[in-house]
Scaffold this motif. Structure first.
Motif: not given
Lengths: 476, 242
Positions: A301, A303-304, A307, A309-310, A351, A388
């Motif tokens: 998480r 690492n999201m 990005t 994807f946060q 993710s 994605w």
């Protein structure tokens, strides 16, 4: 559940569509939660404002995640509890095991937890000779059937009552084999009776957490059955397992999000039990666990953050997106092949386990946009699925033919004259192929479409041609 | 007690926090929380609150009753504390429940004149055989008909969950409109940032829809939730409520 069958999504989906039993179960989803959600929201004029507020709370929290997590940690410790930071699934499993071993535990009770599914906790603990019992009725049913949940709030939604009866007869020994188990009530009463024995024998109780509250060092569970409460109260040790993004700043912030959670999930105004747990039992308390542990799981998480994807970290696992998704409604949850199905799973799974493994999932969308429309946290799910797809393309993960097709189209689309010429011919040709039925049953390179349904034929002209004719007619 | 440091190597703590800081574009290492974080934690702001609950108190009482009944709780309003034991007795007879009651060891409950009835009473934690419990409440929230129950030595948590029938006594003066008012009361009562081991919101009895999405009451918690709402205007109660 670490191993996924997500790479086999196409085959899984195909099988699911031909599974009559599953299709009958999915039929119930078409009303149920959706209608109840609509009715609940109609009763609350402030619902849209609450969605905005809920989104803003999570955005603020994520932007200050380190501060709120350390504040949460400090308050858990101040109340006599323990916090365990776990970078990945393996560390979380080992940490839970160590706590169990230190208490010389034999039996572990579980409240419903998706994080537990994510880290494959049950199978791991059972290998260590611990007896693990799921206490949520739906989770208990699928534990007996030895299968993963197919929905994040209704794990046994794919199971019929006759199948539940079969599992109960096979598992609950020493009872009259001919006892009536035809009705949900009879099944529930038997499960309640069996579970009571487990509750009083448990050493360690594990629950998930819907929220962690930084202000007070509190973990919150939201349930209807009361199983989570008994799990965490009657056991000697309460372990709450939660991922990092569950933290919110204050009791007020949790309350705001609670107002959109149950309404979006089951269509209830509020779930039966919302339980705020802080530390172990106090010295003078007559019941409650002697120890309180929080497993803080990262598992991809952090690492999201930062990005595209946060925003996914705002998700509160209400399941509104899958309840309203035409793809989920057609194939059910197991086809997605990992823990999180539906639109939220299509974004989150790549993710957590990688787009190489889960690349099919972001493609399992009609882009109807319903998931974003109903998401209480206003997560732009379709946009993230497109991200994605871009990543998948960049990594050369799609089939070569698709790559070639897209590149060819991109080149054509950048040559307007050629593009208009070619599409003009195509529109006329397709009209001819369609004939009087105005539908095409077979088309080279398009069998993915025409094997299953007819392709409606264009009526012979491109949009630009029609537009030009219409403008000319207006002037005349 | 388990030593947390032996379980969770500080390396994971610093690695996770390090990744968070890096990905948020911040400098490495611990930093002081910005003012907005400090302020939010010290003085939690109230966010959007539905107008539904923000009405005069007599209307809040009616809303509380309606919302609780909508989620399958039953509610009986009584005129004063003297009427509580009679109502418990009446309710149990009406529902064909055993006249054996486990009480929360709280003065507002044990101090009532139980000898007026034929009920057999005892107090303490709930065990496997206790079928009926009577507990006090910390508050009730009109917005959703929710009861607010705090665990304490006087209010063992098992009483809320194990018995088939849970009877809760709440006073009219304890009914508020919104959850936010409850948190203010909680901070006044125990201090900022302090919570009991469990603070439970109860909205109707236990239920499940896990078998073919059909609603069944009494999953693992109480099958019946009965609320006795005491009109305590101008009354001094036998103990401090909660």
């Amino acid at each position: 559940m670490e191993n996924s069958t997500s790479p086999k999504f196409k085959q899984n989906a195909h099988d699911a569509l031909n599974d009559a039993s599953l299709q009958r179960a999915l039929g119930r989803l078409k009303t149920g939660f959706k209608d109840k959600r609509t009715a609940a929201i109609a009763q609350l004029p402030e619902f849209e404002q609450l969605r905005d507020a809920a989104r803003d709370i999570k955005n603020h929290t994520l932007a200050n995640l380190d501060h709120y997590l350390t504040a949460f940690e400090a308050n858990v410790i101040a109340n006599g509890g323990h916090v365990h930071w776990c970078a990945d699934a393996e560390e979380a499993r080992q940490t839970v095991l160590k706590i169990c071993q230190d208490k010389d535990a034999k039996s572990v009770l579980k409240g419903k937890s998706m994080i537990s599914e994510e880290i494959g906790l049950n199978a791991f603990l059972e290998k260590q000779d611990l007896k693990v019992v799921e206490t949520d009725l739906g989770e208990y049913i699928i534990q007996l059937r030895n299968e993963p949940p197919s929905h994040i709030i209704a794990p046994a939604i794919h199971v019929h009552k006759e199948q539940v009866a079969d599992s109960f007869r096979a598992t609950h020994k020493g009872r009259d084999i001919n006892r009536p188990l035809d009705e949900p009530r009879e099944l529930l009463d038997e499960a309640r009776e069996v579970m009571r024995e487990h509750f009083f024998a448990a050493d360690v109780g594990i629950t998930g957490a819907n929220f962690l509250i930084a202000e007070t060092g509190t973990s919150v569970i939201v349930t209807n059955e009361g199983n989570g409460d008994l799990t965490q109260t009657l056991s000697k040790v309460h372990i709450a397992i939660a991922s990092l993004e569950k933290v919110v700043p204050t009791l007020e912030d949790a309350s705001t999000i609670l107002r959109v959670l149950a309404r979006s999930a089951t269509g209830q105004e509020m779930s039966s039990y919302t339980t705020f747990s802080t530390g172990p039992r106090r010295t003078e308390d007559l019941d409650g666990p002697e120890e309180y542990h929080v497993i803080l799981l990262d598992n991809g998480r952090s690492n999201m953050l930062g990005t595209e994807f946060q925003d996914m970290l705002r998700c509160i696992r209400c399941a509104a997106c899958m309840n309203h998704c035409p793809v989920y409604g057609a194939v059910g949850g197991h086809a997605y092949g990992w823990v999180y199905p539906g639109p939220m799973g299509s974004v989150l799974t790549p993710s957590l386990i990688g787009v190489e493994e889960a690349g099919h999932l972001p493609n399992a969308s009609t882009f109807c946009g319903k998931c974003e429309e109903v998401c209480p946290m206003r997560i732009p799910l379709p946009k993230m699925m497109r991200h994605w797809r871009e990543r998948e393309f960049e990594k050369h993960l799609g089939p070569q033919s698709m790559r070639f097709g897209i590149q060819a189209w991109a080149w054509m689309a950048s040559q307007p004259k050629l593009y208009q010429f070619a599409t003009g011919i195509a529109a006329r040709a397709l009209k001819l192929i369609g004939g009087s039925k105005r539908a095409i049953r077979k088309l080279p390179l398009a069998s993915g479409w025409t094997d299953i349904r007819d392709l409606p034929a264009p009526q012979g002209k491109t949009f630009k041609q029609l537009w030009a004719e219409q403008q000319a007619a207006k002037k005349a | 007690m388990t030593d947390p440091s032996s379980l969770s190597p500080s390396s994971s703590r610093s690695a996770v926090l390090g990744r968070i800081r890096k990905n948020l574009g911040r400098a490495a290492g611990p930093q002081d929380a910005p003012a907005e974080v400090v302020t939010r934690l010290a003085n939690p702001p109230r966010n959007v609150m539905p107008a539904r609950g923000q009405i005069p108190h007599d209307q809040q009482l009616n809303l509380f009753v309606k919302m609780a009944e909508d989620v399958n709780a039953s509610v009986r309003r009584v005129e004063n504390s003297d009427a509580i034991v009679g109502e418990v007795s009446r309710y149990l007879a009406e529902h064909n429940q055993p006249a054996v009651v486990r009480l929360a060891p709280d003065a507002t409950i044990t101090g009532l004149d139980w000898n007026k009835t034929t009920l057999e009473t005892s107090s303490g934690v709930a065990g496997p055989l206790d079928m009926v419990s009577v507990t006090p409440a910390f508050a009730g929230v009109a917005e959703t008909g929710s009861l607010m129950l705090r665990s304490s030595p006087d209010q063992p948590y098992t009483l809320n969950m194990l018995p088939d029938t849970h009877i809760v006594v709440v006073r009219a003066s304890q009914i508020v409109g919104t959850y936010e008012e409850v948190w203010s009361l909680q901070r006044q009562s125990q201090g900022r940032g302090t919570m009991p081991r469990t603070f439970l919101w109860v909205t109707g009895p236990s239920r499940t829809g896990d078998i073919e999405q059909t609603l069944q009451l009494g999953a693992h918690g109480p099958r019946r939730l009965h609320i006795i709402l005491v009109d305590d205007t101008g009354e001094t109660s036998v103990g401090q409520p909660d």
